[in-house]
Design a protein around this motif. Structure first.
Motif, mmCIF file in Angstrom:
data_model
loop_
_atom_site.group_PDB
_atom_site.id
_atom_site.type_symbol
_atom_site.label_atom_id
_atom_site.label_comp_id
_atom_site.label_asym_id
_atom_site.label_seq_id
_atom_site.Cartn_x
_atom_site.Cartn_y
_atom_site.Cartn_z
ATOM 1 N N UNK A 5 0.843 -1.203 0.000
ATOM 2 C CA UNK A 5 0.000 0.000 0.000
ATOM 3 C C UNK A 5 0.875 1.248 0.000
ATOM 4 N N UNK A 6 1.947 1.228 0.771
ATOM 5 C CA UNK A 6 2.862 2.358 0.825
ATOM 6 C C UNK A 6 3.544 2.588 -0.521
ATOM 7 N N UNK A 7 3.913 1.524 -1.193
ATOM 8 C CA UNK A 7 4.548 1.652 -2.514
ATOM 9 C C UNK A 7 3.549 2.210 -3.526
ATOM 10 N N UNK A 8 2.303 1.772 -3.464
ATOM 11 C CA UNK A 8 1.274 2.298 -4.369
ATOM 12 C C UNK A 8 1.056 3.788 -4.111
ATOM 13 N N UNK A 9 1.001 4.172 -2.849
ATOM 14 C CA UNK A 9 0.877 5.597 -2.517
ATOM 15 C C UNK A 9 2.099 6.352 -3.039
ATOM 16 N N UNK A 10 3.274 5.755 -2.932
ATOM 17 C CA UNK A 10 4.490 6.377 -3.448
ATOM 18 C C UNK A 10 4.458 6.547 -4.956
ATOM 19 N N UNK A 11 3.907 5.584 -5.665
ATOM 20 C CA UNK A 11 3.815 5.698 -7.120
ATOM 21 C C UNK A 11 2.815 6.777 -7.534
ATOM 22 N N UNK A 28 1.321 22.372 -7.063
ATOM 23 C CA UNK A 28 0.850 21.001 -6.877
ATOM 24 C C UNK A 28 1.691 20.258 -5.832
ATOM 25 N N UNK A 29 2.904 20.738 -5.576
ATOM 26 C CA UNK A 29 3.741 20.122 -4.547
ATOM 27 C C UNK A 29 3.117 20.239 -3.163
ATOM 28 N N UNK A 30 2.278 21.258 -2.954
ATOM 29 C CA UNK A 30 1.582 21.393 -1.674
ATOM 30 C C UNK A 30 0.595 20.248 -1.466
ATOM 31 N N UNK A 31 0.172 19.592 -2.534
ATOM 32 C CA UNK A 31 -0.690 18.417 -2.431
ATOM 33 C C UNK A 31 0.130 17.135 -2.403
ATOM 34 N N UNK A 36 2.738 12.024 0.235
ATOM 35 C CA UNK A 36 3.957 11.284 0.544
ATOM 36 C C UNK A 36 4.124 11.031 2.030
ATOM 37 N N UNK A 37 3.702 11.978 2.850
ATOM 38 C CA UNK A 37 3.783 11.804 4.304
ATOM 39 C C UNK A 37 2.855 10.681 4.750
ATOM 40 N N UNK A 38 1.660 10.620 4.163
ATOM 41 C CA UNK A 38 0.738 9.526 4.475
ATOM 42 C C UNK A 38 1.341 8.192 4.053
ATOM 43 N N UNK A 51 8.712 0.745 1.061
ATOM 44 C CA UNK A 51 7.716 1.776 0.795
ATOM 45 C C UNK A 51 7.983 3.049 1.569
ATOM 46 N N UNK A 52 8.395 2.901 2.816
ATOM 47 C CA UNK A 52 8.711 4.079 3.627
ATOM 48 C C UNK A 52 9.866 4.859 3.023
ATOM 49 N N UNK A 53 10.911 4.148 2.618
ATOM 50 C CA UNK A 53 12.077 4.815 2.045
ATOM 51 C C UNK A 53 11.735 5.509 0.729
ATOM 52 N N UNK A 54 10.907 4.870 -0.095
ATOM 53 C CA UNK A 54 10.479 5.488 -1.353
ATOM 54 C C UNK A 54 9.766 6.801 -1.084
ATOM 55 N N UNK A 55 8.851 6.793 -0.153
ATOM 56 C CA UNK A 55 8.090 8.005 0.158
ATOM 57 C C UNK A 55 8.967 9.082 0.779
ATOM 58 N N UNK A 56 9.909 8.702 1.619
ATOM 59 C CA UNK A 56 10.801 9.698 2.209
ATOM 60 C C UNK A 56 11.670 10.374 1.156
ATOM 61 N N UNK A 57 12.162 9.601 0.198
ATOM 62 C CA UNK A 57 12.964 10.170 -0.886
ATOM 63 C C UNK A 57 12.114 11.125 -1.723
#
Length: 73
Positions: A5-11, A28-31, A36-38, A51-57
């Motif tokens: 789920x985290x990877x899908x959110x990251x994509x 759009x970066x404000x959205x 990404x935080x979620x 997934x966490x690392x992808x979103x943090x990057x």
């Protein structure tokens, strides 16, 4: 399952973030950053870190883009 789920959110974050790289769409970066935080929060609850690392990057990259654009552009 949370990692997937985290990877899908990251994509989704990545797809929206690539659109935000076009001129005059930097707002759009404000959205993108909160999405990404979620994703990072969901990834933090997972037993693996992919997934966490992808979103943090992605958060770091898009926050840098937001700062370079002055917050709006």
């Amino acid at each position: 399952m949370l990692n997937i789920i985290s990877i899908v959110i990251g994509l989704v974050t990545l797809a929206l973030g690539l659109v935000a790289f076009f001129p005059l769409l930097g707002w759009l970066n404000w959205l993108v950053i909160p999405i990404g935080i979620v994703g990072a929060a969901v990834g933090a609850m997972s037993s693996t870190n992919g997934g966490r690392n992808l979103n943090l990057v992605l958060i770091v990259i898009f926050a840098l883009r937001l700062m370079l654009g002055g917050g709006i552009i």
